[in-house]
Design a protein around this motif. Structure first.
Motif, PDB file in Angstrom:
ATOM      1  N   SER A   1       0.806  -1.230   0.000  1.00  0.00           N
ATOM      2  CA  SER A   1       0.000   0.000   0.000  1.00  0.00           C
ATOM      3  C   SER A   1       0.832   1.269   0.000  1.00  0.00           C
ATOM      4  CB  SER A   1      -0.934   0.012   1.215  1.00  0.00           C
ATOM      5  OG  SER A   1      -0.197  -0.098   2.423  1.00  0.00           O
ATOM      6  N   SER A   2       2.150   1.133  -0.040  1.00  0.00           N
ATOM      7  CA  SER A   2       3.015   2.315   0.012  1.00  0.00           C
ATOM      8  C   SER A   2       2.974   3.120  -1.277  1.00  0.00           C
ATOM      9  CB  SER A   2       4.457   1.895   0.296  1.00  0.00           C
ATOM     10  OG  SER A   2       4.944   1.078  -0.765  1.00  0.00           O
ATOM     11  N   GLY A   3       2.522   2.486  -2.355  1.00  0.00           N
ATOM     12  CA  GLY A   3       2.462   3.171  -3.640  1.00  0.00           C
ATOM     13  C   GLY A   3       3.505   2.691  -4.624  1.00  0.00           C
ATOM     14  N   ASN A   4       4.570   2.058  -4.135  1.00  0.00           N
ATOM     15  CA  ASN A   4       5.635   1.579  -5.022  1.00  0.00           C
ATOM     16  C   ASN A   4       5.229   0.331  -5.801  1.00  0.00           C
ATOM     17  OD1 ASN A   4       7.362   3.618  -4.113  1.00  0.00           O
ATOM     18  ND2 ASN A   4       8.025   2.386  -2.356  1.00  0.00           N
ATOM     19  N   SER A   5       4.272  -0.423  -5.248  1.00  0.00           N
ATOM     20  CA  SER A   5       3.866  -1.675  -5.897  1.00  0.00           C
ATOM     21  C   SER A   5       2.931  -1.436  -7.075  1.00  0.00           C
ATOM     22  CB  SER A   5       3.155  -2.578  -4.878  1.00  0.00           C
ATOM     23  OG  SER A   5       1.915  -2.005  -4.485  1.00  0.00           O
ATOM     24  N   GLY A   6       2.333  -0.252  -7.112  1.00  0.00           N
ATOM     25  CA  GLY A   6       1.369   0.028  -8.176  1.00  0.00           C
ATOM     26  C   GLY A   6       0.025  -0.624  -7.946  1.00  0.00           C
ATOM     27  N   MET A   7      -0.191  -1.149  -6.744  1.00  0.00           N
ATOM     28  CA  MET A   7      -1.438  -1.841  -6.428  1.00  0.00           C
ATOM     29  C   MET A   7      -2.212  -1.094  -5.350  1.00  0.00           C
ATOM     30  SD  MET A   7      -1.781  -4.539  -8.262  1.00  0.00           S
ATOM     31  CE  MET A   7      -0.720  -5.246  -9.517  1.00  0.00           C
ATOM     32  N   GLU A   8      -3.548  -1.136  -5.443  1.00  0.00           N
ATOM     33  CA  GLU A   8      -4.423  -0.591  -4.415  1.00  0.00           C
ATOM     34  C   GLU A   8      -5.106  -1.756  -3.697  1.00  0.00           C
ATOM     35  OE1 GLU A   8      -5.089   2.452  -3.348  1.00  0.00           O
ATOM     36  OE2 GLU A   8      -3.671   3.441  -4.703  1.00  0.00           O
ATOM     37  N   PRO A   9      -5.103  -1.757  -2.372  1.00  0.00           N
ATOM     38  CA  PRO A   9      -5.774  -2.853  -1.648  1.00  0.00           C
ATOM     39  C   PRO A   9      -7.237  -2.950  -2.047  1.00  0.00           C
ATOM     40  CG  PRO A   9      -4.530  -1.434  -0.143  1.00  0.00           C
ATOM     41  CD  PRO A   9      -4.541  -0.748  -1.457  1.00  0.00           C
ATOM     42  N   ASN A  10      -7.742  -4.170  -2.137  1.00  0.00           N
ATOM     43  CA  ASN A  10      -9.159  -4.356  -2.442  1.00  0.00           C
ATOM     44  C   ASN A  10      -9.831  -5.142  -1.315  1.00  0.00           C
ATOM     45  OD1 ASN A  10      -8.300  -6.970  -2.789  1.00  0.00           O
ATOM     46  ND2 ASN A  10      -8.677  -7.052  -4.995  1.00  0.00           N
ATOM     47  N   LYS A  11     -11.046  -5.561  -1.565  1.00  0.00           N
ATOM     48  CA  LYS A  11     -11.817  -6.277  -0.547  1.00  0.00           C
ATOM     49  C   LYS A  11     -11.089  -7.520  -0.064  1.00  0.00           C
ATOM     50  CE  LYS A  11     -15.226  -9.002  -1.680  1.00  0.00           C
ATOM     51  NZ  LYS A  11     -16.504  -9.547  -2.198  1.00  0.00           N
ATOM     52  N   SER A  12     -10.542  -8.306  -1.005  1.00  0.00           N
ATOM     53  CA  SER A  12      -9.854  -9.548  -0.641  1.00  0.00           C
ATOM     54  C   SER A  12      -8.577  -9.283   0.154  1.00  0.00           C
ATOM     55  CB  SER A  12      -9.516 -10.351  -1.900  1.00  0.00           C
ATOM     56  OG  SER A  12     -10.693 -10.688  -2.601  1.00  0.00           O
ATOM     57  N   THR A  13      -7.894  -8.158  -0.152  1.00  0.00           N
ATOM     58  CA  THR A  13      -6.683  -7.810   0.596  1.00  0.00           C
ATOM     59  C   THR A  13      -6.984  -7.692   2.077  1.00  0.00           C
ATOM     60  OG1 THR A  13      -6.034  -6.487  -1.330  1.00  0.00           O
ATOM     61  CG2 THR A  13      -4.718  -6.232   0.678  1.00  0.00           C
ATOM     62  N   PHE A  14      -8.058  -6.966   2.387  1.00  0.00           N
ATOM     63  CA  PHE A  14      -8.389  -6.737   3.788  1.00  0.00           C
ATOM     64  C   PHE A  14      -8.935  -7.993   4.467  1.00  0.00           C
ATOM     65  CE2 PHE A  14      -8.152  -2.282   2.511  1.00  0.00           C
ATOM     66  CZ  PHE A  14      -7.452  -1.760   3.599  1.00  0.00           C
ATOM     67  N   ILE A  15      -9.562  -8.865   3.710  1.00  0.00           N
ATOM     68  CA  ILE A  15      -9.976 -10.154   4.296  1.00  0.00           C
ATOM     69  C   ILE A  15      -8.733 -10.928   4.736  1.00  0.00           C
ATOM     70  CG2 ILE A  15     -11.043 -12.390   3.821  1.00  0.00           C
ATOM     71  CD1 ILE A  15     -12.955 -10.924   1.911  1.00  0.00           C
ATOM     72  N   SER A  16      -7.721 -10.964   3.851  1.00  0.00           N
ATOM     73  CA  SER A  16      -6.467 -11.662   4.185  1.00  0.00           C
ATOM     74  C   SER A  16      -5.763 -11.002   5.359  1.00  0.00           C
ATOM     75  CB  SER A  16      -5.547 -11.670   2.958  1.00  0.00           C
ATOM     76  OG  SER A  16      -6.151 -12.327   1.872  1.00  0.00           O
ATOM     77  N   LEU A  17      -5.721  -9.669   5.364  1.00  0.00           N
ATOM     78  CA  LEU A  17      -5.011  -8.936   6.410  1.00  0.00           C
ATOM     79  C   LEU A  17      -5.708  -9.086   7.766  1.00  0.00           C
ATOM     80  CD1 LEU A  17      -2.720  -6.960   7.114  1.00  0.00           C
ATOM     81  CD2 LEU A  17      -4.266  -5.092   6.516  1.00  0.00           C
ATOM     82  N   LEU A  18      -7.021  -8.930   7.780  1.00  0.00           N
ATOM     83  CA  LEU A  18      -7.762  -9.056   9.043  1.00  0.00           C
ATOM     84  C   LEU A  18      -7.707 -10.483   9.571  1.00  0.00           C
ATOM     85  CD1 LEU A  18     -10.894  -6.840   8.224  1.00  0.00           C
ATOM     86  CD2 LEU A  18      -8.974  -6.264   9.713  1.00  0.00           C
ATOM     87  N   SER A  19      -7.724 -11.453   8.654  1.00  0.00           N
ATOM     88  CA  SER A  19      -7.595 -12.846   9.062  1.00  0.00           C
ATOM     89  C   SER A  19      -6.222 -13.099   9.689  1.00  0.00           C
ATOM     90  CB  SER A  19      -7.799 -13.766   7.858  1.00  0.00           C
ATOM     91  OG  SER A  19      -7.649 -15.113   8.213  1.00  0.00           O
TER      92      SER A  19
ATOM     93  N   ILE B   1     -13.416  -9.684  12.108  1.00  0.00           N
ATOM     94  CA  ILE B   1     -13.338  -8.900  13.347  1.00  0.00           C
ATOM     95  C   ILE B   1     -13.973  -9.676  14.508  1.00  0.00           C
ATOM     96  CG2 ILE B   1     -14.144  -6.797  14.500  1.00  0.00           C
ATOM     97  CD1 ILE B   1     -11.890  -6.283  12.561  1.00  0.00           C
ATOM     98  N   VAL B   2     -15.134 -10.274  14.266  1.00  0.00           N
ATOM     99  CA  VAL B   2     -15.798 -11.046  15.322  1.00  0.00           C
ATOM    100  C   VAL B   2     -14.940 -12.246  15.715  1.00  0.00           C
ATOM    101  CG1 VAL B   2     -17.826 -12.456  15.868  1.00  0.00           C
ATOM    102  CG2 VAL B   2     -18.105 -10.303  14.641  1.00  0.00           C
ATOM    103  N   ASP B   3     -14.352 -12.909  14.725  1.00  0.00           N
ATOM    104  CA  ASP B   3     -13.468 -14.051  15.010  1.00  0.00           C
ATOM    105  C   ASP B   3     -12.248 -13.597  15.811  1.00  0.00           C
ATOM    106  OD1 ASP B   3     -12.576 -16.885  14.453  1.00  0.00           O
ATOM    107  OD2 ASP B   3     -10.926 -15.783  13.529  1.00  0.00           O
ATOM    108  N   MET B   4     -11.685 -12.438  15.468  1.00  0.00           N
ATOM    109  CA  MET B   4     -10.509 -11.911  16.152  1.00  0.00           C
ATOM    110  C   MET B   4     -10.820 -11.600  17.617  1.00  0.00           C
ATOM    111  SD  MET B   4      -8.319  -8.552  15.033  1.00  0.00           S
ATOM    112  CE  MET B   4      -9.715  -7.472  15.316  1.00  0.00           C
TER     113      MET B   4
END
Length: 919
Positions: free
Chosen positions: A762-780, A814-817
């Motif tokens: 997400s720093s901008g160097n990767s050229g990618m923007e986080p999406n819905k699946s990114t945050f599912i993986s991150l929160l998990s 979040i509930v699982d966490m």
């Protein structure tokens, strides 16, 4: 008894507000106590716009006041109640403050009934500041006081504050009643916040207040206002007691949302239930007949109106609906008869007959009605009248009459009050060929909307000023975003693109139209070419909807084409509808279309068979998918990829590899993605590594989707280091690859690594923007590693910082966490605080946490919610039963197990796979 005593009383409210009262006490004989009161004369000094709660020192002043005789206090209290009751009926601006001062002097301010009435009076007089001050001074508040304050805010247009006070009331745990919820719904309706309706609805269900018919009527109204008619109908269906308002609400809302036939169905049910119709009912159902142009039914309802005793004189709204219905259905003679017999006509009556005459081509009679209308006392043409008559002038090119109407609107100053009047005059001038007048009016108008621009563009285009039309279109492009265009804008400019010189400009307009993606406009355009639309027109909509993700609309368009019966479907039609059925998981619909294809086509095209395989795969019917594949005489690579994908999506990994061994064609990237997905499901590194070798030999490892599948396969099979090597060595990294490796770190309990990778991404160097699946993986990952604070921070940043709106999967994380950390109360409060009903997955995560931590009390409460949502899901019963077993509650566990057995519920079996490599 003291008469004409002079009293000086200063009340200091937190140093902000000072009341100065100098008066002779009320001069009035109060018989029950022999009191004599003189009228209050008072002066008031008001130095603040906000009242603050009274400080303790103020209460001490009242404590030090001399004690009163009980009889005197009782009589004074009774007198105060009488005064309040009297002034509830007739409000004077100064009265509430006089009563307020008297209540303070007598020590009755803390009487909640008195305070609530005083709040109501303050609200009606518009003195919101004083009502807020009084509300803040009260130590104790009951539900009536809260309701009175919310009512004050509503009455004075402070709807946001009303909703805020309601939320505060709920958060503080104060009791509330159906009136509270009714007031909240009223405020939300005024703010057009229909999306918040489920929150109030859930509160009503949870507290048993949903039995209140007035509240249910308000909920229906709010749901329908937000175009959520299905929810409104759901409320109506579950109502215990329906009154005439309930029936009228559901009928009028069906009509308003474009379902006139539903209104008639509800009317039939209402009559069958024994409920008598009123004037609102008749107006609604007759208007529904007008929309459907059902003249025989309309005539029957007219007869029922007469039979029910609803005279036109007493209920002019019903007569107006009847006039409009006959006019719309083409029986103008009947409309005129009803109009002439109507003695008490209002402006709507005149407009109804005028529109009817206009719609039936009788413009001379329409002008006659207008002239007659102007001669009637107390009735003057309004904005609707002017717009209707101006439209007639435009349609019949009556420029002289149109100018006269324009002059009338100027004299009556209608143009300054209603933009629709200006737009209708511009349109009229354009149709009459008076482009100069139209342009002058357009340019001198200070406020324009899109209709103004469309009317002027059309005026230029219709009268041969093509360059002016194009210039104005360019202006409107810069004025409005594409999402705000309408079909009318495009239709207005298209007539200026009829020459070879305009070809490039016409193509640009076509591009703009495609950018719109306006589904409604597409259907409107299809409707406008009713007489000339052919199969190509229908296919453009059917296949176009399916290709752009509007699957349900695609099927509805196909049904409309079939009902019309004029045009027969072809291969393109079936490709669109079968694809839509698969995406909607409608296997029965897909099978019907499969049968239709076999019946209507000489032989099934390979492309159609591939679409059928994909459809069956998405509907989890792998057996049918394989059968269709087996019937293809010469399957192409797309056919092989479709069946491999169908099997791998449905966890039939071994069948995938058995099928792959028979592949005679050269596989491509899509083939290998399917193979790797099957390897991941099987947990088989041997199959996966063989596939990896094959794709390296063919040079597919650089494909971002292939590398993402490789990362997912290796990490799922426990070879995280290998997966990371693949990820780092891949050239172009897709968002799927980033998500896979973040998920892999989380799955292996390496939450810090997952967060570091997210930061890198997400720093901008990767050229990618986080999406819905990114945050599912991150929160998990945060959940598995116990990083609660970090997980909550990421969740809160999702929408605000990254523009990703939270969905069910994120809330499950979040509930699982929280549940893993034993914070069950916080998890429960998180779900409730979302403010809208949540899906079973969210509650299921909390139930699992309750099971793990042995919290039977909360577990039972959560399970009850799940039982109601998914009564046939055995997992919830078994999970709760296991919780009881863990705590020795065998009786309750047996009872739950018995429910599962008695209802023949089945829990999906788990399975394990052992990968055995034979050397």
């Amino acid at each position: 008894m003291v008469k004409n005593s002079k009293i000086n009383l200063r009340i200091y409210c937190s140093g902000h507000v000072i009341y100065s009262l100098r008066h002779s006490i009320f001069r009035r004989e109060y018989r029950s106590s022999n009191f004599h009161f003189s009228k209050i004369k008072h002066e008031r000094h008001f130095t603040s716009s906000v009242l603050s709660p009274v400080t303790p020192s103020v209460y001490n002043l009242f404590d030090e006041m001399p004690k009163r005789d009980n009889r005197t206090v009782e009589a004074s209290f009774m007198f105060l109640r009488d005064v309040l009751r009297s002034f509830m009926m007739r409000i004077e601006t100064e009265t509430p403050r006089s009563i307020h001062c008297f209540a303070l002097k007598c020590g009755f301010l803390q009487d909640l009934a008195t305070s609530s009435k005083l709040l109501t009076i303050y609200g009606r007089t518009g003195d919101l500041v004083s009502s807020l001050g009084l509300f803040g001074e009260l130590k104790e508040k009951d539900v009536i006081v809260w309701n009175s304050m919310i009512t004050c805010l509503n009455q004075n247009g402070r709807y946001i504050a009303a909703v805020g006070l309601f939320v505060e009331m709920i958060h503080k745990g104060n009791e509330f009643d159906s009136t509270t919820l009714l007031l909240a719904v009223s405020a939300l309706s005024s703010l057009h916040l229909s999306k918040k309706c489920p929150m109030v609805h859930c509160l009503a269900i949870e507290t048993g207040l949903v039995s209140d018919s007035s509240l249910c009527n308000a909920l229906m109204n709010l749901y329908a206002k937000g175009e959520d008619l299905s929810s409104a109908e759901c409320v109506f269906t579950h109502m215990e007691h329906r009154d005439i308002v309930s029936w009228n609400t559901i009928m009028t809302k069906c009509l308003a949302n474009g379902y006139p036939r539903n209104s008639l169905i509800y009317f039939k049910s209402m009559i069958g239930s024994g409920q008598e119709a009123d004037n609102v009912t008749f107006s609604c159902v007759i208007s529904a007949c007008s929309c459907l142009e059902e003249l025989p039914l309309g005539e029957s309802l007219h007869g029922l109106v007469i039979k029910s005793g609803y005279s036109p004189e007493a209920h002019v709204s019903v007569a107006n609906s009847i006039i409009s219905m006959y006019s719309k259905c083409g029986d103008i003679e009947a409309a005129e008869t009803v109009f002439e017999e109507l003695l008490c006509k209002d402006v709507i009556s005149w407009n109804a007959i005028l529109n009817g005459l206009s719609a039936n081509g009788m413009f001379e009679e329409a002008f006659g009605i207008l002239k007659e209308m102007q001669s009637v006392d107390k009735i003057q043409p309004d904005i609707s009248t002017v717009v209707s008559i101006t439209s007639i002038c435009g349609d019949f090119c009556l420029s002289r009459e149109g100018r006269a109407i324009h002059g009338y609107t100027v004299r009556r100053e209608m143009q300054s009050r209603a933009l629709e009047v200006i737009n209708s005059v511009i349109d009229m001038y354009g149709k009459c060929g008076l482009t100069t007048q139209a342009e002058f009016l357009f340019k001198t108008t200070t406020h324009r909307d899109l209709v103004s621009w469309n009317s002027m563009i059309s005026a230029f285009a219709q009268n041969g000023f093509t360059q002016e039309a194009k210039n104005l279109f360019r202006e409107v492009v810069s004025e409005y975003t594409c999402s705000k265009f309408s079909l009318s804008t495009v239709l207005a400019i298209l007539t200026s693109c009829d020459s070879s010189d305009s070809l490039i400009f016409g193509k640009s307009v076509h591009c703009w139209l495609q950018k719109l993606g306006d589904l409604t406009s597409a259907f409107l355009l299809l409707e406008m070419i009713f007489e000339t639309r052919d199969l190509t027109s229908w296919n453009s909509v059917i296949y176009g909807c399916a290709s752009s993700g509007h699957h349900l609309e695609s099927l509805r368009a196909f049904q409309a084409m079939s009902r019309e019966g004029k045009i027969r479907h072809d291969l393109i039609t079936l490709l669109g509808t079968i694809s839509a059925s698969g995406n909607l998981r409608l296997v029965l619909q897909g099978r019907c279309l499969h049968g239709l294809a076999i019946k209507s086509l000489r032989e099934l095209d390979t492309q159609l068979q591939n679409t059928l395989i994909t459809m069956y795969g998405r509907c989890k019917d792998t057996e049918s998918a394989v059968k269709v594949f087996g019937l293809i005489s010469d399957p192409n690579l797309c056919s092989w990829n479709c069946v491999i994908s169908a099997l791998s999506q449905n966890k039939a990994g071994r069948e995938v590899f058995q099928l792959f061994r028979n592949l005679k064609l050269e596989p491509n990237e899509i083939t290998f993605v399917g193979l790797l997905s099957a390897s991941t499901q099987l947990g088989s590194t041997s199959y996966g590594m063989q596939a990896h070798c094959h794709l390296i030999r063919r040079g597919f490892q650089a494909n971002p989707f292939v590398s993402a599948a490789l990362v997912d396969m290796y990490s799922s099979c426990g070879m995280l280091e290998t997966g990371m090597k693949v990820f780092r060595n891949s050239g172009v990294k897709s968002i799927s690859a980033w998500n896979s490796v973040i998920s892999a770190y989380g799955f292996h309990g390496m939450g810090e690594k997952a967060m570091e990778l997210f930061k890198e991404m997400s720093s901008g160097n990767s050229g990618m923007e986080p999406n819905k699946s990114t945050f599912i993986s991150l929160l998990s990952a945060c959940s598995h590693s116990g990083f609660i604070n970090e997980g909550l921070r990421y969740y809160n940043q999702m929408e605000e910082k990254f523009g990703v709106k939270p969905v069910t999967e994120h809330r499950v994380c979040i509930v699982d966490m929280l549940g893993r950390a034993g914070k069950l109360k916080e998890a429960y409060e998180f779900i409730i605080g979302i403010g809208e009903p949540q899906k079973a997955g969210v509650w299921g995560a909390l139930l699992s946490a309750c099971n793990y931590h042995g919290d039977t009390k909360l577990g039972t409460e959560v399970a009850e919610v799940l039982f109601e949502m998914e009564p046939d899901n055995a997992s919830y019963y078994i999970s709760l039963a296991n919780t009881y077993v863990g705590l020795g509650g065998w009786d309750e566990a047996v009872r739950l197990r018995k429910i599962v057995e008695d209802n023949a519920l089945k829990k999906l079996p788990g399975y394990s796979v052992i990968d055995v490599s034979v050397g």
